[in-house]
Design a protein around this motif. Structure first.
Motif, PDB file in Angstrom:
ATOM      1  N   LEU A 120       0.853  -1.179   0.000  1.00 19.44           N
ATOM      2  CA  LEU A 120       0.000   0.000   0.000  1.00 19.44           C
ATOM      3  C   LEU A 120       0.895   1.237   0.000  1.00 19.44           C
ATOM      4  CD1 LEU A 120      -3.100   0.348   0.254  1.00 19.44           C
ATOM      5  CD2 LEU A 120      -2.764   0.695   2.674  1.00 19.44           C
ATOM      6  N   LEU A 121       0.685   2.133  -0.963  1.00 16.17           N
ATOM      7  CA  LEU A 121       1.490   3.349  -1.034  1.00 16.17           C
ATOM      8  C   LEU A 121       0.619   4.557  -0.716  1.00 16.17           C
ATOM      9  CD1 LEU A 121       3.638   2.725  -4.222  1.00 16.17           C
ATOM     10  CD2 LEU A 121       4.321   2.516  -1.839  1.00 16.17           C
ATOM     11  N   LYS A 122       1.174   5.453   0.106  1.00 14.14           N
ATOM     12  CA  LYS A 122       0.414   6.651   0.488  1.00 14.14           C
ATOM     13  C   LYS A 122       1.057   7.876  -0.129  1.00 14.14           C
ATOM     14  CE  LYS A 122      -0.986   4.671   4.819  1.00 14.14           C
ATOM     15  NZ  LYS A 122      -0.645   4.523   6.225  1.00 14.14           N
ATOM     16  N   LEU A 123       0.239   8.669  -0.791  1.00 16.82           N
ATOM     17  CA  LEU A 123       0.741   9.923  -1.357  1.00 16.82           C
ATOM     18  C   LEU A 123      -0.055  11.069  -0.757  1.00 16.82           C
ATOM     19  CD1 LEU A 123       1.174   9.071  -5.108  1.00 16.82           C
ATOM     20  CD2 LEU A 123       2.955   9.833  -3.558  1.00 16.82           C
ATOM     21  N   ASP A 124       0.666  12.133  -0.416  1.00 12.80           N
ATOM     22  CA  ASP A 124       0.025  13.314   0.146  1.00 12.80           C
ATOM     23  C   ASP A 124      -0.386  14.218  -1.009  1.00 12.80           C
ATOM     24  OD1 ASP A 124      -0.815  15.327   1.682  1.00 12.80           O
ATOM     25  OD2 ASP A 124       0.953  15.390   2.989  1.00 12.80           O
ATOM     26  N   THR A 125      -1.696  14.455  -1.165  1.00  8.27           N
ATOM     27  CA  THR A 125      -2.148  15.238  -2.327  1.00  8.27           C
ATOM     28  C   THR A 125      -1.746  16.708  -2.209  1.00  8.27           C
ATOM     29  OG1 THR A 125      -4.272  15.347  -1.212  1.00  8.27           O
ATOM     30  CG2 THR A 125      -4.074  13.807  -3.030  1.00  8.27           C
ATOM     31  N   PRO A 131       7.678  -3.921  -6.740  1.00  8.43           N
ATOM     32  CA  PRO A 131       7.047  -4.031  -8.062  1.00  8.43           C
ATOM     33  C   PRO A 131       7.910  -3.307  -9.093  1.00  8.43           C
ATOM     34  CG  PRO A 131       5.463  -3.279  -6.424  1.00  8.43           C
ATOM     35  CD  PRO A 131       6.800  -3.278  -5.761  1.00  8.43           C
ATOM     36  N   PRO A 132       7.864  -3.755 -10.372  1.00 11.38           N
ATOM     37  CA  PRO A 132       8.673  -3.088 -11.392  1.00 11.38           C
ATOM     38  C   PRO A 132       8.317  -1.603 -11.508  1.00 11.38           C
ATOM     39  CG  PRO A 132       7.359  -4.878 -12.323  1.00 11.38           C
ATOM     40  CD  PRO A 132       7.110  -4.890 -10.884  1.00 11.38           C
ATOM     41  N   ARG A 184       7.734   0.273 -13.975  1.00  9.86           N
ATOM     42  CA  ARG A 184       6.628   0.565 -14.878  1.00  9.86           C
ATOM     43  C   ARG A 184       5.291   0.400 -14.168  1.00  9.86           C
ATOM     44  NH1 ARG A 184       6.006  -3.500 -19.649  1.00  9.86           N
ATOM     45  NH2 ARG A 184       5.653  -4.634 -17.746  1.00  9.86           N
ATOM     46  N   GLU A 185       5.220  -0.663 -13.359  1.00 15.95           N
ATOM     47  CA  GLU A 185       4.009  -0.947 -12.592  1.00 15.95           C
ATOM     48  C   GLU A 185       3.742   0.172 -11.578  1.00 15.95           C
ATOM     49  OE1 GLU A 185       2.070  -3.305 -13.237  1.00 15.95           O
ATOM     50  OE2 GLU A 185       0.825  -3.468 -11.444  1.00 15.95           O
ATOM     51  N   LEU A 186       4.803   0.589 -10.886  1.00 17.19           N
ATOM     52  CA  LEU A 186       4.672   1.678  -9.912  1.00 17.19           C
ATOM     53  C   LEU A 186       4.215   2.956 -10.599  1.00 17.19           C
ATOM     54  CD1 LEU A 186       7.875   1.120  -7.759  1.00 17.19           C
ATOM     55  CD2 LEU A 186       5.530   0.997  -6.946  1.00 17.19           C
ATOM     56  N   ARG A 209       2.483   3.332 -13.288  1.00 12.36           N
ATOM     57  CA  ARG A 209       1.068   3.295 -13.672  1.00 12.36           C
ATOM     58  C   ARG A 209       0.170   3.438 -12.462  1.00 12.36           C
ATOM     59  NH1 ARG A 209       1.605  -1.438 -18.099  1.00 12.36           N
ATOM     60  NH2 ARG A 209       2.645  -0.166 -19.666  1.00 12.36           N
ATOM     61  N   ALA A 210       0.585   2.816 -11.357  1.00 11.71           N
ATOM     62  CA  ALA A 210      -0.252   2.882 -10.154  1.00 11.71           C
ATOM     63  C   ALA A 210      -0.277   4.305  -9.600  1.00 11.71           C
ATOM     64  CB  ALA A 210       0.272   1.909  -9.111  1.00 11.71           C
ATOM     65  N   LEU A 211       0.878   4.980  -9.622  1.00 14.82           N
ATOM     66  CA  LEU A 211       0.957   6.311  -9.026  1.00 14.82           C
ATOM     67  C   LEU A 211       0.565   7.398 -10.019  1.00 14.82           C
ATOM     68  CD1 LEU A 211       4.358   5.823  -7.171  1.00 14.82           C
ATOM     69  CD2 LEU A 211       2.099   5.904  -6.142  1.00 14.82           C
ATOM     70  N   ASP A 213      -6.448  14.402   2.718  1.00 10.96           N
ATOM     71  CA  ASP A 213      -5.446  14.866   1.766  1.00 10.96           C
ATOM     72  C   ASP A 213      -4.479  13.755   1.372  1.00 10.96           C
ATOM     73  OD1 ASP A 213      -4.426  14.613   4.222  1.00 10.96           O
ATOM     74  OD2 ASP A 213      -3.257  16.467   4.227  1.00 10.96           O
ATOM     75  N   THR A 214      -4.930  12.493   1.451  1.00  7.82           N
ATOM     76  CA  THR A 214      -4.044  11.373   1.123  1.00  7.82           C
ATOM     77  C   THR A 214      -4.617  10.572  -0.033  1.00  7.82           C
ATOM     78  OG1 THR A 214      -3.460  11.223   3.442  1.00  7.82           O
ATOM     79  CG2 THR A 214      -2.871   9.369   2.060  1.00  7.82           C
ATOM     80  N   ARG A 215      -3.732  10.181  -0.928  1.00 11.31           N
ATOM     81  CA  ARG A 215      -4.119   9.300  -2.015  1.00 11.31           C
ATOM     82  C   ARG A 215      -3.465   7.950  -1.761  1.00 11.31           C
ATOM     83  NH1 ARG A 215      -2.486   8.794  -7.617  1.00 11.31           N
ATOM     84  NH2 ARG A 215      -0.780  10.236  -7.272  1.00 11.31           N
ATOM     85  N   LEU A 216      -4.256   6.884  -1.824  1.00 14.04           N
ATOM     86  CA  LEU A 216      -3.724   5.548  -1.566  1.00 14.04           C
ATOM     87  C   LEU A 216      -3.753   4.720  -2.843  1.00 14.04           C
ATOM     88  CD1 LEU A 216      -5.234   4.403   1.844  1.00 14.04           C
ATOM     89  CD2 LEU A 216      -2.958   5.230   1.357  1.00 14.04           C
ATOM     90  N   VAL A 217      -2.701   3.973  -3.083  1.00 12.25           N
ATOM     91  CA  VAL A 217      -2.733   2.982  -4.158  1.00 12.25           C
ATOM     92  C   VAL A 217      -2.232   1.664  -3.591  1.00 12.25           C
ATOM     93  CG1 VAL A 217      -2.415   4.609  -6.037  1.00 12.25           C
ATOM     94  CG2 VAL A 217      -0.422   3.576  -4.970  1.00 12.25           C
ATOM     95  N   TRP A 218      -2.756   0.582  -4.127  1.00  7.00           N
ATOM     96  CA  TRP A 218      -2.380  -0.741  -3.643  1.00  7.00           C
ATOM     97  C   TRP A 218      -1.911  -1.582  -4.821  1.00  7.00           C
ATOM     98  CZ3 TRP A 218      -4.605  -5.604  -4.680  1.00  7.00           C
ATOM     99  CH2 TRP A 218      -4.213  -6.641  -3.817  1.00  7.00           C
ATOM    100  N   LEU A 219      -0.782  -2.252  -4.617  1.00  5.33           N
ATOM    101  CA  LEU A 219      -0.206  -3.080  -5.684  1.00  5.33           C
ATOM    102  C   LEU A 219       0.040  -4.478  -5.156  1.00  5.33           C
ATOM    103  CD1 LEU A 219       2.308  -0.371  -5.919  1.00  5.33           C
ATOM    104  CD2 LEU A 219       1.634  -1.231  -8.118  1.00  5.33           C
ATOM    105  N   ARG A 276      -3.519  -3.898  -9.389  1.00  2.00           N
ATOM    106  CA  ARG A 276      -3.399  -2.647  -8.652  1.00  2.00           C
ATOM    107  C   ARG A 276      -4.772  -2.022  -8.457  1.00  2.00           C
ATOM    108  NH1 ARG A 276      -0.506  -1.301 -13.629  1.00  2.00           N
ATOM    109  NH2 ARG A 276      -1.845   0.006 -14.906  1.00  2.00           N
ATOM    110  N   THR A 305      -6.292   1.672  -7.825  1.00  2.12           N
ATOM    111  CA  THR A 305      -6.037   3.113  -7.811  1.00  2.12           C
ATOM    112  C   THR A 305      -7.392   3.818  -7.860  1.00  2.12           C
ATOM    113  OG1 THR A 305      -5.960   3.231 -10.204  1.00  2.12           O
ATOM    114  CG2 THR A 305      -3.884   2.819  -9.101  1.00  2.12           C
TER     115      THR A 305
END
Lengths: 115, 341
Positions: free
Chosen positions: A2-7, A37-38, A40-42, A44-46, B182-188, B245, B247
């Motif tokens: 699970l990756l978290k990004l701050d908007t 993950p490769p 390219r995969e990252l 696309r997900a992000l 203010d957080t965006r989550l993605v799961w892979l 994934r 998103t």
């Protein structure tokens, strides 16, 4: 993982990507030795360019969080979780210090002065 | 019947048992190898110089020198064993049962075939006079299938066979992740089946081999076999791994090493997501499966991410960490249902 990004994050994208992965490693999302993950995969997900992701990944390699191995992809380095957590806290410390008007050199002096 | 002995010798789990399984596999490999080489050589005095090795219908139509006939199947066997060893080295935890099944089935198949060949050529002056092939072929294939199944049952890990998690998973079907504003989550996540990848590689090599032989002029081109093998290899390769994934755009399931073809589900098209324990036995095998449980992309028994579409059908894919993928999807689904967004 699970990756978290701050908007609301104003930092450059590659730093945000590095931050998200650093945080994931610190939170135990991927254990040392795990394959990432490769790129390219990252990307696309992000929703960011692959080169941006690669730039973020290289930053993490230089920090000692990731290991690039030919033929085996990108893996999380041993001890990366503790190191990554520390790096994250130091980053936070630098940001806090900047807000309070202290430079990095001031911080270094403070750390040296600690006993 | 002694073919099946090492199969049942292979214990299922545990560290000391794993070592036992390894030795059993080594012993099995060497035993089959010895049998393949020794069978024709032992009967050397009663076999013709050239032995019939290929039949078309019931009549022999291909031959090899005796030594080649002894070494050729042994070579195939070594390749298979090496493939399994390589798969075992790089994917030790996954699908251990499949390795045993492949070794058992191939071993029985090759020794059975070799026995039939020796038997058909026994006491014949020329290979053209070799006895016709018939029921032996069916028997050998059935025996190989049975040996593979036995090995699979004997070595599959009990953890993946359990259905204990089903109640837990379905009891909380609408678990959702809390996402700060203010957080965006993605799961892979991803999953792969090493056994299917190895089979795809073997089929691909077979197709390439046939094409090479045809190209070198050794025999006429056997396009039907070559194309069948090549298509089989591509299909297996594409269905042997998935990248998944979640998103803001919803769920994406990409097949094969290139993530293509892919299936996409927008959050608006989904009703709910959940994690469930499923086994290959329940879904009717590995790969892309459609049955009364809906569609399942089954690569290994265990954790599956299951979504229910607005059309009321289920789509499941076996991936690690499915629980959180489902939770994030549920968050997205409720977000998409809220009219403010």
């Amino acid at each position: 993982m699970l990756l978290k990004l701050d908007t609301g994050d104003a930092r450059p994208l590659h730093e945000q990507v590095a931050g998200a992965i650093r945080r994931a490693v610190a939170e135990g999302e991927c254990a040392p030795g795990d394959k990432l993950p490769p790129a390219r995969e990252l990307s696309r997900a992000l929703g960011v360019n692959t080169n941006t992701v690669l730039r973020g990944l290289r930053t993490l390699r230089d920090e000692g969080v990731l290991e690039f191995r030919r033929g085996r992809g990108i893996t999380v380095a041993t001890d990366a979780d503790t190191r990554s957590e520390l790096t994250e806290r130091v980053r936070q410390l630098i940001a806090d210090a900047a807000r309070a008007g202290y430079s990095r050199n001031d911080l270094v002096d403070m750390i040296r002065g600690m006993s | 019947m002694k073919d099946e002995q090492p199969v049942t010798d292979r214990p299922a789990t545990g560290r000391p048992a794993r070592r036992g399984a390894l030795w059993a596999a080594v012993a099995w490999t060497l035993g089959v190898l010895a049998l393949l080489v020794a069978l024709p050589l032992a009967a050397r005095d009663r076999l013709p110089e050239q032995v019939a090795t290929h039949w078309s219908g019931r009549n022999p139509d291909g031959s090899m020198p005796l030594t080649a006939a002894a070494l050729f199947p042994a070579g195939i066997w070594l390749l298979v064993a090496l493939g399994v060893a390589a798969a075992f080295r790089f994917r030790p935890g996954q699908a251990r049962g499949h390795f045993a099944a492949v070794l058992a089935a191939t071993g029985v198949l090759l020794t059975g075939a070799q026995t039939s060949v020796v038997h058909a050529n026994l006491d014949r002056a020329r290979w053209q006079d070799a006895a016709p092939m018939g029921i032996e072929v069916v028997l050998v294939i059935v025996a190989a299938g049975a040996a593979g199944l036995l090995a699979w049952f004997a070595t599959r890990t009990p953890a993946t066979g359990g259905t204990g998690g089903t109640e837990n998973a379905t009891a909380h079907p609408a678990t959702a992740l809390e996402v700060p504003a203010d957080t965006r989550l993605v799961w892979l996540s991803h999953a792969a089946n090493a056994w299917m990848q190895v089979t795809a590689a073997v089929l691909g090599l077979g197709a390439a081999g046939i094409a090479l032989i045809a190209a070198s002029g050794l025999s006429g081109p056997n396009w039907f076999t070559a194309v069948t093998l090549a298509v089989g290899a591509v299909v297996l390769l594409l269905s042997s791994s998935v990248q998944v994934r979640v998103t803001a755009a919803g769920l994406y399931v990409g097949f094969g090493p290139f993530g293509w073809p892919a299936r996409r589900f927008a959050p608006e098209d989904l009703l709910s997501a959940r994690a469930e324990q499923r086994t290959a036995g329940q879904t009717g095998g590995w790969g892309y499966r459609i049955n009364n449980r809906g569609t399942t992309v089954m690569l290994r028994g265990g954790d599956c991410l299951v979504v229910r579409t607005r059309r009321g059908s289920d789509f499941a894919v076996s991936v690690d960490d499915a629980e959180r993928g489902a939770a994030l999807l549920n968050t997205l689904i409720t977000g998409a249902a809220t009219p403010t967004r």
